[in-house]
Design a protein around this motif. Structure first.
Motif, short mmCIF file in Angstrom:
data_model
loop_
_atom_site.label_atom_id
_atom_site.label_comp_id
_atom_site.label_asym_id
_atom_site.label_seq_id
_atom_site.Cartn_x
_atom_site.Cartn_y
_atom_site.Cartn_z
N MET A 91 38.27 -9.67 -17.73
CA MET A 91 36.96 -9.07 -18.54
C MET A 91 35.96 -7.92 -18.64
N SER A 92 36.46 -7.79 -19.87
CA SER A 92 36.10 -6.06 -19.85
C SER A 92 35.18 -6.25 -19.79
N ASP A 93 35.25 -4.44 -19.68
CA ASP A 93 34.48 -3.30 -19.03
C ASP A 93 33.63 -2.52 -20.47
N GLU A 94 34.21 -2.66 -21.66
CA GLU A 94 33.92 -2.06 -23.15
C GLU A 94 33.24 -2.57 -24.10
N VAL A 95 32.22 -2.07 -24.71
CA VAL A 95 31.25 -2.82 -25.64
C VAL A 95 32.11 -1.94 -27.35
N LEU A 96 32.53 -2.74 -27.39
CA LEU A 96 33.13 -3.19 -29.32
C LEU A 96 32.43 -2.31 -30.33
N ILE A 97 31.05 -2.00 -30.97
CA ILE A 97 30.59 -2.52 -32.03
C ILE A 97 30.51 -2.25 -33.51
N PRO A 98 32.01 -3.05 -34.09
CA PRO A 98 32.55 -1.97 -35.12
C PRO A 98 30.79 -2.22 -36.73
N LEU A 99 30.62 -1.47 -36.21
CA LEU A 99 29.45 -0.91 -37.48
C LEU A 99 29.46 -0.55 -39.18
N ALA A 100 30.81 -0.31 -39.17
CA ALA A 100 31.30 -0.30 -40.22
C ALA A 100 31.09 -1.80 -40.76
N SER A 101 31.70 -2.95 -40.01
CA SER A 101 31.65 -4.03 -40.59
C SER A 101 30.31 -4.94 -40.96
N MET A 102 29.40 -4.23 -39.56
CA MET A 102 27.69 -4.38 -40.03
C MET A 102 26.86 -4.37 -41.04
N ALA A 103 27.44 -2.86 -41.08
CA ALA A 103 27.23 -1.95 -42.67
C ALA A 103 27.43 -2.90 -44.13
N GLU A 104 28.68 -3.80 -43.99
CA GLU A 104 29.14 -3.81 -45.07
C GLU A 104 28.16 -5.69 -44.88
N LEU A 105 28.23 -6.50 -43.34
CA LEU A 105 26.90 -7.70 -43.62
C LEU A 105 25.93 -7.06 -44.34
N ASP A 106 25.05 -5.79 -43.91
CA ASP A 106 23.81 -5.66 -44.63
C ASP A 106 24.14 -6.01 -45.45
N GLN A 107 24.53 -5.11 -46.62
CA GLN A 107 24.54 -4.64 -47.92
C GLN A 107 25.22 -6.50 -48.66
N ALA A 108 26.10 -7.34 -48.12
CA ALA A 108 26.11 -8.52 -48.61
C ALA A 108 25.22 -8.66 -48.60
N LEU A 109 24.55 -9.18 -47.10
CA LEU A 109 23.15 -10.30 -47.46
C LEU A 109 22.02 -9.42 -49.01
N LYS A 110 22.06 -7.66 -48.54
CA LYS A 110 21.09 -7.45 -49.56
C LYS A 110 22.12 -8.60 -51.25
N ASP A 111 23.11 -8.18 -50.95
CA ASP A 111 23.80 -8.27 -53.14
C ASP A 111 22.52 -10.49 -53.32
#
Length: 101
Positions: free
Chosen positions: A1-21
């Motif tokens: 199990m990993s002790d890191e949290v990786l949050i792809p903020l750029a991917s979340m921003a792309e998803l946010d914009q795609a949903l708006k579109d």
């Protein structure tokens, strides 16, 4: 199990914009009905296809509004999560700087 949290903020921003579109497309879809019906016309003097398209569009209107509402909710949740992670990242970065880390 990993002790890191990786949050792809750029991917979340792309998803946010795609949903708006997508929401914008849903909002604009109803305004294209007349163009569709005009494009279909009455080939060979028959209006069956045109009538079926008109009937489908009428039935789809309510479903499209419901789906659009769900998409708006999802987009708002994605934006809120992205914003919260960005804020946490800023706070942790600032804390590291203050503590010499």
């Amino acid at each position: 199990m990993s002790d890191e949290v990786l949050i792809p903020l750029a991917s979340m921003a792309e998803l946010d914009q795609a949903l708006k579109d997508i929401v914008i497309e849903f909002e604009d879809a109803g305004s294209r009905t007349d163009s569709l019906l005009d494009a279909i016309g009455r080939p060979f003097g028959r209006g069956g296809l045109r009538d079926a398209a008109d009937e489908f569009e009428g039935a789809w209107d309510d479903k499209r509004e419901t789906l659009k509402g769900h998409l708006v909710d999802l987009q708002e949740q994605v934006a809120a999560v992205k914003d919260a992670w960005e804020e946490l990242d800023r706070e942790l970065g600032s804390s590291l700087e203050q503590n010499g880390g």
